[in-house]
Design a protein around this motif. Structure first.
Motif, PDB file in Angstrom:
ATOM      1  N   ARG A  93      17.353 -47.483  31.362  1.00 43.04           N
ATOM      2  CA  ARG A  93      16.255 -48.387  30.980  1.00 43.04           C
ATOM      3  C   ARG A  93      14.958 -47.605  30.755  1.00 43.04           C
ATOM      4  N   LEU A  94      15.093 -46.493  30.033  1.00 38.83           N
ATOM      5  CA  LEU A  94      13.897 -45.684  29.788  1.00 38.83           C
ATOM      6  C   LEU A  94      13.081 -46.315  28.668  1.00 38.83           C
ATOM      7  N   ASP A  95      11.842 -46.659  28.972  1.00 32.98           N
ATOM      8  CA  ASP A  95      10.951 -47.244  27.972  1.00 32.98           C
ATOM      9  C   ASP A  95      10.333 -46.174  27.086  1.00 32.98           C
ATOM     10  N   GLY A  96      10.431 -44.960  27.530  1.00 37.06           N
ATOM     11  CA  GLY A  96       9.857 -43.891  26.736  1.00 37.06           C
ATOM     12  C   GLY A  96      10.282 -42.548  27.292  1.00 37.06           C
ATOM     13  N   LEU A  97      10.138 -41.537  26.458  1.00 36.71           N
ATOM     14  CA  LEU A  97      10.635 -40.211  26.798  1.00 36.71           C
ATOM     15  C   LEU A  97       9.549 -39.192  26.441  1.00 36.71           C
ATOM     16  N   ILE A  98       9.163 -38.397  27.408  1.00 37.94           N
ATOM     17  CA  ILE A  98       8.216 -37.313  27.137  1.00 37.94           C
ATOM     18  C   ILE A  98       9.018 -36.036  26.955  1.00 37.94           C
ATOM     19  N   VAL A  99       8.855 -35.441  25.797  1.00 39.64           N
ATOM     20  CA  VAL A  99       9.672 -34.293  25.402  1.00 39.64           C
ATOM     21  C   VAL A  99       8.779 -33.067  25.305  1.00 39.64           C
ATOM     22  N   VAL A 100       9.057 -32.069  26.127  1.00 37.87           N
ATOM     23  CA  VAL A 100       8.268 -30.838  26.132  1.00 37.87           C
ATOM     24  C   VAL A 100       9.117 -29.747  25.505  1.00 37.87           C
ATOM     25  N   GLY A 101       8.688 -29.224  24.369  1.00 37.94           N
ATOM     26  CA  GLY A 101       9.519 -28.211  23.738  1.00 37.94           C
ATOM     27  C   GLY A 101       8.864 -27.573  22.543  1.00 37.94           C
ATOM     28  N   VAL A 121       7.125 -39.186  23.200  1.00 39.13           N
ATOM     29  CA  VAL A 121       5.839 -38.495  23.121  1.00 39.13           C
ATOM     30  C   VAL A 121       6.145 -37.012  23.252  1.00 39.13           C
ATOM     31  N   GLY A 122       5.574 -36.220  22.364  1.00 42.85           N
ATOM     32  CA  GLY A 122       5.877 -34.795  22.379  1.00 42.85           C
ATOM     33  C   GLY A 122       4.776 -33.960  23.018  1.00 42.85           C
ATOM     34  N   VAL A 123       5.176 -32.874  23.671  1.00 43.98           N
ATOM     35  CA  VAL A 123       4.232 -31.880  24.203  1.00 43.98           C
ATOM     36  C   VAL A 123       4.674 -30.519  23.669  1.00 43.98           C
ATOM     37  N   ALA A 309      -1.961 -32.391  21.393  1.00 42.57           N
ATOM     38  CA  ALA A 309      -2.283 -31.102  20.777  1.00 42.57           C
ATOM     39  C   ALA A 309      -3.688 -30.700  21.191  1.00 42.57           C
ATOM     40  N   LEU A 310      -3.979 -29.418  21.016  1.00 42.02           N
ATOM     41  CA  LEU A 310      -5.329 -28.912  21.281  1.00 42.02           C
ATOM     42  C   LEU A 310      -6.025 -28.689  19.941  1.00 42.02           C
ATOM     43  N   HIS A 311      -7.125 -29.403  19.731  1.00 44.40           N
ATOM     44  CA  HIS A 311      -7.915 -29.201  18.518  1.00 44.40           C
ATOM     45  C   HIS A 311      -9.348 -28.925  18.918  1.00 44.40           C
TER      46      HIS A 311
END
Lengths: 343, 343, 343, 343
Positions: A93-101, A121-123, A309-311
């Motif tokens: 029941r994951l409402d969202g996934l944070i993906v670091v890669g 959401v990406g990192v 992101a870093l801007h």
């Protein structure tokens, strides 16, 4: 709300700091975070680890990732792996996934979002600092400092033996690590993929400096440097047939060529995996923490399909699209700063 | 063309890297650089050191400044010192002066330019990172990493003895070092001058975490933190009359208060001068080198009255005016990132 | 009285500390020290550098040797080089020579003393710690700490990727560095020249630990390890003919074999020259200083033909004879301590 | 067979390495180890932690002690605490107790053995290296290296500002840390409790060196140094009444006196708790591991009432008697080596 987090691709200092920040922020919002083990592999095989602030609080200074990582790509054998991955997302029941890669892992995240409506959401993560979507990535500052400290050590031996030392750094497609570390150690020459390798100029510089009384030299080489297949280089292939093994790696090959062209004793060191392990620098811990908090905020506000992101020194979010696979070349102003000292 | 260079104010990692870069760039342009010893003092007393690339090449990794530094201000006893300073500038036929310093040293440079038409280029310097004219100053990253590494050590002792450890960092007017180092070590609480010190909240956090099973605590305190003169604090002044010496320094005082309020054994460490010495980090070596090259370019192109600065990651130049003495407060987004973990 | 000093053989942290101590002690006695450049080569070619306490005072923390080093042996082309060497000794009116080196350099010193009556005092030096004449050599503690810190970094990556990491250290004839560093990092297995390499046992240990839930492994390998030419190993030679290059170095070869036998992803890192450069540890600075002072005292008292050494924690002197070329094997009690953790 | 282990007294790098070694050896023998929390306190209050090799395997590089420590002495309130302690020993059916601590903790162990027949094995521990029963203690090498690295940083600032820097180290009764670190950094002067403090000589040395052109100075001071209550010192007490606070700590006091006597700007740094935390050096990890294995072997062979110790480089065992509280003064040969450079 249930959120998952996974880390994929090569190891990178700061991954644990991201995990810690996400878990903390999600916990504060009253929700919980499920860790997925070994990148996409864990989502295919349903290998998970519940995460709490207590478990993750002490992680900020630890290198690596307690979740483990892998290069598994669910689209490679999509018929088999994709259904399992999507099913496991539902099961938990994951409402969202944070993906670091890096580009591969985030490229998968983008396809899952686009084609399968997965809320991600990406990192961005890479020690190479070569992702076009962000100015800097955590892990890079640590890698540069590791290379710098290694060369600070190697220099004394180069001096004692009046040698040239060729140091091969990571950077398959870009010269960020080599250029930054090269500036930081005051390298006599730096070779990066973005600038055609001019070994003649390199050897001129080394010979001239020796004539001026500087009896050692430091040359920093990015592993992705291409040598033009001139007559010079092909010669080193031919050597093989005479029983002399061709050196392994671009660093040792360049060392051999420098020694032959300059007649200065030259050695090579390949720093390899040393560059991606161990405790992160302060700067990387802070960047990773800021990105982790921002990624959690996006997910908690249901802003999926975004990448932090870093801007210009600020954490922002941008669309998670195919641009995540674009490479960012070394900013030429850094190479210019470095080359001011090739004299 | 003859250029002079001096370094003033408190010691700072990266000063030698600036000197090296300036000397190299000026040499490439066919000119020479005269080092002036101990800041403005050397220009008053005519104490100089000719600088060459050979002499400065190996300096990039060395902390401190081979030119020495001082806090001498020629406007303090202007009648005596100013004429000598101006005369020495003439005697050495200096066409321009590169001045590396903080608000005091640069303030003098500004007055010399404005009132005496001295051709100066400024390079901002402070480990505190609190100059409004630039985003970041070299020396700051090194200071933050030193504090981080010290606290990584202190933490194990805090854990073994189940103590709270209060660590006092530099930062008389701003909390940059405390906040950055505090984030990087995952501090339980951070006190900075920009945020009113709430010791009750701090003690609540420490007590709550102990109740949750975390038996030690790290509190990072900027030396410039002001405690409101509440009944609580005045009590510690009174203690003196009973023969208990009031603790020296804000860190030890806060440690005593925390111990009294929470009943948790608490110790303080003042890191002091450790934070401004030794080899710079890669990031500081690179920033100092870029600033040094840019400052030399300005001088070589007769663009005097300018200050090099970092804006959005780029080296730019801005007018050298009274703004050099403006303080830049800690960016609140960093304190917010830190306070996400005060739970 | 005039004394000369030279440093020969491979680079080693602590050489500068010896030089500093000798110069200081000789100066206190009212005499002066002549530095001879690049080992025996400088005595053959008459390349020297006068040394004073002012020049050498700041050297204690610097790696390498300001005198330079080489592996030149005057007995190799004795007809040509020996007369020049002896003549230069006379020309500089050297009453004695302090020789800092390993088995080769000290072997030459011994022959010069025995056959040509040269007044020498020896100081043993090797990062490998394998000289039979002394309990410990400076440089060794630094090398062990460098290896330890490198593996502390590599471990996080091994964990993240659930890999075995094979780390190849220096030690051509002995396992001192590998064993000490291996104990210090808690290695899962250590391979040294003194103990027949049992790769089957090594793989058993790694497989068993994985079954117990430890998903990564660290194997430390001395470069001098010999693999018995069993069927297993010869297979890796044959592979070449199928186009797979045989790995370069014993570390990478062992990594390949472990991966094949255990089916665990395995990587290798060769630390190489990193192990002999850079600032010495406190222990090495102190040992080098004590040995330098003692060597100067021997020379000042005309006790030539002696070698300083560490016996049971004390600096003593022993005859400089052929025993300087004897190798000291790893004390088995250290390997036993290490193997207590091969489970 | 059931064995218990506890760690008492001040924090010390290497404690975790001892715990890991004991647990591993006991496990191999088929038995288990019970961790007792916070020294003797845990045995009085029955606070324990079962230890397994899985739990302790990764600890070798971690500073501090996972068992926690305290200075609780069961003989202080013996009527209340001693019966509870003895009862808890019985309740857990502990056949023996491994006690890791300094003179206080081991003194208790000795009394428990002598008066209450408790089966104990002692492991000596102190960063101060001042126990007469053993040549070296783990933790000491780490402390010395921490001080050395701190001074290597402080030196650049001393140079930039042409200052004397006084560094106060731990060592309440002995000068081991100050002398070793002082040699390692090439200190201009070292003050230890074993040698009457001669501030006049110290100031002479600093003044003379300045006259010779060395514009900075490093003075290392053991916290236990006693200044004779001469007219000079009493003056600094009197100053208080004029509103100038007397400096806190012996280091700052000596700094003030030096500044007054030499007219050289002088600063002080107290390193404090930094010296006893963080990752141990290789040498300390190895010594702690060897001692832990030896202590477990003694217990497993029912050789109780013994203490492991280092004699002439070997791990031996000696009787655990009142000698554990004897202080070992600094070996004068080290002070002589250091003072060779006070010129």
């Amino acid at each position: 709300m249930n959120l998952g987090i996974l880390t994929g691709g090569g190891d990178c200092p700061g991954l644990n700091a991201v995990i810690r920040a996400v878990v903390q922020r999600v916990h504060q919002a009253g929700f919980s975070t499920l860790g997925i083990l070994e990148g996409w592999k864990g989502l295919i095989q349903d290998a998970t680890l519940p995460l709490t602030p207590d478990r993750t609080d002490g992680l900020i200074g630890q290198g690596g990732t307690i979740l483990g990582s892998s290069r598994t790509n669910p689209f490679k054998d999509a018929d088999r792996d994709l259904p399992r991955l999507l099913e496991n997302l539902k099961r938990h029941r994951l409402d969202g996934l944070i993906v670091v890669g890096g580009d591969d892992t985030l490229g998968v995240a983008h396809r899952l979002k686009r084609d399968h409506d997965v809320a991600v959401v990406g990192v961005p993560k890479t020690i190479d600092n070569d992702l076009n979507v962000t100015e800097f990535t955590f892990g890079f500052d640590t890698a540069v400092n590791i290379v710098m400290e290694a060369i600070d050590r190697l220099r004394t031996t180069a001096e004692s033996h009046r040698r040239v030392m060729v140091v091969e750094t990571m950077g398959r497609q870009t010269g960020w690590i080599a250029a930054f570390a090269g500036i930081a150690v005051g390298a006599d020459y730096i070779l990066v993929p973005e600038v055609p390798a001019d070994l003649d100029h390199c050897c001129d510089v080394l010979t001239r400096r020796r004539a001026q009384g500087k009896h050692h030299g430091i040359v920093v080489v990015s592993e992705g440097v291409q040598l033009l297949h001139s007559g010079l280089i092909s010669q080193y292939d031919e050597l093989d047939s005479f029983g002399h093994p061709r050196p392994t790696g671009i660093g040792p090959l360049i060392a051999r060529i420098i020694e032959d062209l300059t007649n200065i004793e030259t050695r090579a060191v390949i720093l390899g995996h040393l560059q991606r392990g161990g405790a992160p620098t302060a700067s990387d811990r802070i960047l990773a923490t800021r990105m982790g908090l921002a990624a959690a905020d996006l997910a908690l506000h249901h802003h999926f399909g975004r990448l932090v992101a870093l801007h210009q020194g600020r954490i922002v979010d941008v669309p998670l699209d195919q641009s995540v696979t674009e490479i960012r070349k070394l900013d030429p102003s850094y190479y210019e700063a470095a080359s001011a000292f090739f004299r």
